[in-house]
Design an enzyme around this catalytic site. Sequence first.
Site, short mmCIF file in Angstrom:
data_model
loop_
_atom_site.label_atom_id
_atom_site.label_comp_id
_atom_site.label_asym_id
_atom_site.label_seq_id
_atom_site.Cartn_x
_atom_site.Cartn_y
_atom_site.Cartn_z
N HIS A 217 4.89 -6.91 9.62
CA HIS A 217 3.90 -5.78 8.86
C HIS A 217 3.12 -6.61 8.28
O HIS A 217 2.71 -6.33 7.13
CB HIS A 217 4.79 -4.99 7.99
N GLY A 403 -1.61 -0.37 -2.04
CA GLY A 403 -2.78 0.42 -2.85
C GLY A 403 -2.85 1.80 -2.06
O GLY A 403 -3.07 2.84 -2.64
#
Length: 577
Positions: A217, A403
């Site tokens: 990831h 975010g």
Amino acid sequence: MTRIFAEPGSFVDDALAGLVLAHADELQRVDGGVIRRAPLAEGRVAVVVGGGSGHYPAFAGYVGPGIAAGAVCGNIFSSPSAAQAFRVASAVHAGGGVLFSYGNYAGDVIHFGKAEQLLRAEGIDTRTVLVTDDIASAPAEEAARRRGIAGDLCVFRIAGAAAERGDTLDEVERLAVAANERTRTIGVAFAGCTLPGADRPLFTVPEGMMSIGLGIHGEPGIRDVPLQRADELAHTLVGLLLDDRPDTRATRVAVVVNGLGTVKYEELFVLFRFVAAELDAAGLQMVAPLCGELVTSLDMAGASVTLLWLDDELEPLWLAPVQSPALRRGAPAQLSDVPVRGAESAPLVAPSGDPPRNREASAQSHQAAAVVVRLLTVAREAVDANVESLGALDSVAGDGDHGVGMARGLGAALRAARADVEGGGGVGSALESAGAAWSDEAGGTSGALWGAALESMGGVLETSSALDATAIADAVSAARASIERLGKATLGDKTMLDAIIPFEQALRGQISAGADLGASVSAAAAAATEAAAATARLRPRLGRARPLAEKSVGHPDPGATSFALIVSTIGEEQSWA
Ligand code: ADP
Ligand code: MG
């Protein structure tokens, strides 16, 4: 870099739509992911895999006879939601139960775990086998904490072949567990990957170096070492795998040499040549090896080597026929002989656990709900303005999505709360709707935890019509408790709880000292901000950042930081108190 995209936000949907068009004879789109086009025979076990997107062929390319029956597809690098997993499993199950299998990441565990409960509540027997093949992510003594990377493919394959053969759910689960216990992977990264629409990679590897122990990831490797020649690299990687050998008697291994996204096939074959030589020198025989892009990480430059130590029961399953977009072996089934589902999607059952919406609310509760909408609005504005910096914090040791994940979750929560209030809902139902939407649309660990937190706050505020200080303190305590229950973290693990617990304590302290609610929230927010900054000195003991604990030291925890940001913004919004 990702060059081909329309809207970055619809990248996953666009890619899935294209995949299903390109493989229309094999795949069918359902809400939440894809399922095999040829329905499972009655009574067969449905193996359902999944995780974030950005890993193709994992997960949607591994759907078909002999492998997974369905794949749940989250946003890029972000776990799908419980509702998605529930819908995909409901669409595909055929009476033999469901086996969920996916890589071991906190967000996936929480969401798929909830889906498992929802399925069981519907009377569908459901089990879970986590993949934990990455030897770089925890020592052998803590193998259960390891994350899942390219070994996903090995476990899915064994489970799917057993299910296709007609094994019972107990058997499929047992064999998948055995496969996972005998699968080991180690990888190396040469350059990081870039999220669609972003202008720089999630991590970089210094010139002339390579990073051993990558995640899939965009988590950087565990240690950087000078670049090695292919034969040395094969020696290093196979050596690490042999040091972690689960079964010293096994001599036959399934081998997966995997490209992470931008390593050329020729380079992979060069690596494969030397891996084969290393295995031969160790007296091991390769069985039906695979070499290619099998579990990727967007455009990451890297490669991994996986060994599945075979035995008499796993080997036939590894060799069994399989027919999926990304993996084929043996005689292809005559698809024309197989009954094909109608073009329309299978009917989907709504999760029974859905919160009730739009109950008759008192005028006071309805007014309080409008305040919740206002607070979610300012929180969203604050997070929207900090998407980049929160992402950058998360990319230090995590996957860089904090975010965008928070922004997506808050956006969904706000829309749901607004709709609820417009429908006459009160504060309890507005928060419950907001929480469910957050968790469903954001996915990821933080999505699951914030979603549950809002839902439990809604549960507490359901009975109190006004936003008074005691009710709010109780709601905050309930939120903290649900985060602890789901994520199993405690103070000092370097998670959002390290900001939430000081917030809760300060809030209670202020309220019992007689401060008014607005001042109490502001003071508690200041305590949370300080506590979030103080997480910089901690080492993460949970979540995606744990394998890279050292890199994280010196940087505050992303989830604690976003929590402090949100409560500070809410504290400044005095109109509500
Ligand atoms: P993901 O880790 O799935 O990519 P995010 O990046 O959105 O999700 O969120 C990461 C944050 O989630 C971490 O910074 C941490 O604060 C929080 N977190 C991770 N695991 C846990 C846990 N088990 N309990 C509480 N908070 C957690
Ligand atoms: Mg993250």
